[in-house]
Design an enzyme around this catalytic site. Sequence first.
Site, PDB file in Angstrom:
ATOM      1  N   MET A 106       0.839  -1.199   0.000  1.00 19.12           N
ATOM      2  CA  MET A 106       0.000   0.000   0.000  1.00 19.12           C
ATOM      3  C   MET A 106       0.878   1.255   0.000  1.00 19.12           C
ATOM      4  SD  MET A 106      -3.450  -0.875   2.045  1.00 19.12           S
ATOM      5  CE  MET A 106      -2.886  -0.552   3.682  1.00 19.12           C
ATOM      6  N   GLY A 107       2.141   1.097  -0.362  1.00 18.55           N
ATOM      7  CA  GLY A 107       3.035   2.263  -0.420  1.00 18.55           C
ATOM      8  C   GLY A 107       3.521   2.689   0.950  1.00 18.55           C
ATOM      9  N   HIS A 116       8.924   1.079   3.521  1.00 17.12           N
ATOM     10  CA  HIS A 116       9.993   1.074   4.534  1.00 17.12           C
ATOM     11  C   HIS A 116      10.834  -0.188   4.331  1.00 17.12           C
ATOM     12  CE1 HIS A 116       7.379  -1.809   6.504  1.00 17.12           C
ATOM     13  NE2 HIS A 116       6.399  -0.915   6.551  1.00 17.12           N
ATOM     14  N   GLY A 152      10.795  -2.962   5.723  1.00 18.59           N
ATOM     15  CA  GLY A 152      10.009  -4.206   5.696  1.00 18.59           C
ATOM     16  C   GLY A 152       9.631  -4.556   4.266  1.00 18.59           C
ATOM     17  N   HIS A 153       9.101  -3.559   3.545  1.00 22.56           N
ATOM     18  CA  HIS A 153       8.741  -3.777   2.138  1.00 22.56           C
ATOM     19  C   HIS A 153       9.989  -4.136   1.326  1.00 22.56           C
ATOM     20  CE1 HIS A 153       5.539  -0.740   3.391  1.00 22.56           C
ATOM     21  NE2 HIS A 153       4.817  -1.763   2.993  1.00 22.56           N
ATOM     22  N   GLN A 173     -10.351  -2.564   2.364  1.00 22.17           N
ATOM     23  CA  GLN A 173      -9.875  -3.186   3.591  1.00 22.17           C
ATOM     24  C   GLN A 173      -9.869  -2.247   4.795  1.00 22.17           C
ATOM     25  OE1 GLN A 173      -5.946  -4.124   1.744  1.00 22.17           O
ATOM     26  NE2 GLN A 173      -5.115  -3.639   3.757  1.00 22.17           N
ATOM     27  N   LYS A 198       4.746 -10.140   9.414  1.00 26.55           N
ATOM     28  CA  LYS A 198       4.236  -9.088  10.305  1.00 26.55           C
ATOM     29  C   LYS A 198       2.703  -9.148  10.313  1.00 26.55           C
ATOM     30  CE  LYS A 198       3.426  -4.646  11.561  1.00 26.55           C
ATOM     31  NZ  LYS A 198       2.596  -4.155  10.467  1.00 26.55           N
ATOM     32  N   GLN A 244      -3.042 -12.256   7.745  1.00 27.46           N
ATOM     33  CA  GLN A 244      -3.214 -11.969   6.320  1.00 27.46           C
ATOM     34  C   GLN A 244      -2.509 -13.027   5.469  1.00 27.46           C
ATOM     35  OE1 GLN A 244      -2.854  -7.865   4.527  1.00 27.46           O
ATOM     36  NE2 GLN A 244      -0.803  -8.584   4.069  1.00 27.46           N
TER      37      GLN A 244
END
Length: 273
Positions: free
Chosen positions: A21-22, A25, A27-28, A52, A140, A144
Site C-alpha cells: 500500500m506504499g 519502509h 520491511g517492504h 480493507q 508481520k 493476512q
Amino acid sequence: MKQLSQKLKNKGLTIGFVPTMGALHQGHLSLIKYAKKKSDVVIVSIFVNPLQFGPKEDYKKYPRDLKRDLNLLRKAKVDYVFCPTTKEMFPKGFKSYVKAGKLGNILCGKSRPGHFDGVVTVVARLFQVVKPDLAFFGEKDYQQLIIIKQMVKNLNLDIKVIGCPIVREKDGLAMSSRNAYLNAKERKQATILYKSLQLAKRMVAAGERNAERIKKSMRKLIATQSLVKIDYIEVVDPKTLESKEKIKGKNLVMLAAYVGRTRLIDNQIIYTY
Ligand code: AMP
C-alpha cells in the site's frame, strides 16, 4: 499490466510479486530482496485498498508519497511498479467479492469486520492482472499471510505464496507505515509490544507451558505504558490460528494494541523442543 505479464510469461520468465500500500519502509524492501532472489522479474504494486479499511479507519489519512516510493523502488532495482487507480481496480459494476471465511472473523478480524474480505478481494484481483508465479507477504501481517495462502488454495491459483520474516527498528518495534502516526511519547511506549513478545519467549525458554499465564504476564508488562491499550493477545497454532492453552511444538504469539489512536500489530513464533 496484463499484456506485460503475459509477455514475460511467454518468455518463460518467473514473475515475483510484492503487493504493497506504499509508504514504503525496510520491511517492504526486504520482501523485494527475497523476491529478487527467487524470481527473474520483480513487480511491486502500490495501491491503498479502500475495501480493507473500516468506515472509521484511516483510509483517507493513510500516508501516500508516490514520488518517494518510486525512488526507493528504483534504487532497489525493481523491474516494474504497478500503481492502479481505485477506479481501475474497482470500476463501476464491481460486485464480486472474495470472502476470507472463518479465519477472517477472528483475532484482527474481530475488531476489523470485513477487513480480510477486502484484502483477499483486492489480492485476488491483483493476482489476476499481474499473474505472478511467486507472491511475497510479510509475517508481520501473519493472519493476512495465512488467509491469502488459504485463498490461493481454495481458488486453485498457480501461485506460490512465500512468507518473509518481520523487519524491526533497532529498538524492536516492528516496521509499519502506521508508525509514522506516532508522536515521540507514543513511539517510545510502543516498544513495549516487542518487549512483551520477548518476555513470552523468555518464559517459554524457562519452562512455562501455560498460555494463559504467559498472556497474563504480557498484559501486566504492557499495562506499565499508559498510552498502550491491548486489543488482543493470543497464543495460537501458526498453521490454523486456533488458540492454544498449552505451549507445544511451534507456537505463535500474536497481539494487537492501540498506541494512542494508532492500532499496531506484532507477533512472534516460539518453538519448544
Ligand atoms: P502494507 O503496505 O502495509 O500493506 O504491506 C505490504 C507487505 O509488506 C505485506 O505483505 C506486509 O506484511 C509486509 N510488511 C509490512 N511491514 C513489514 C515488516 N515490518 N516486516 C516484514 N514485512 C512487512
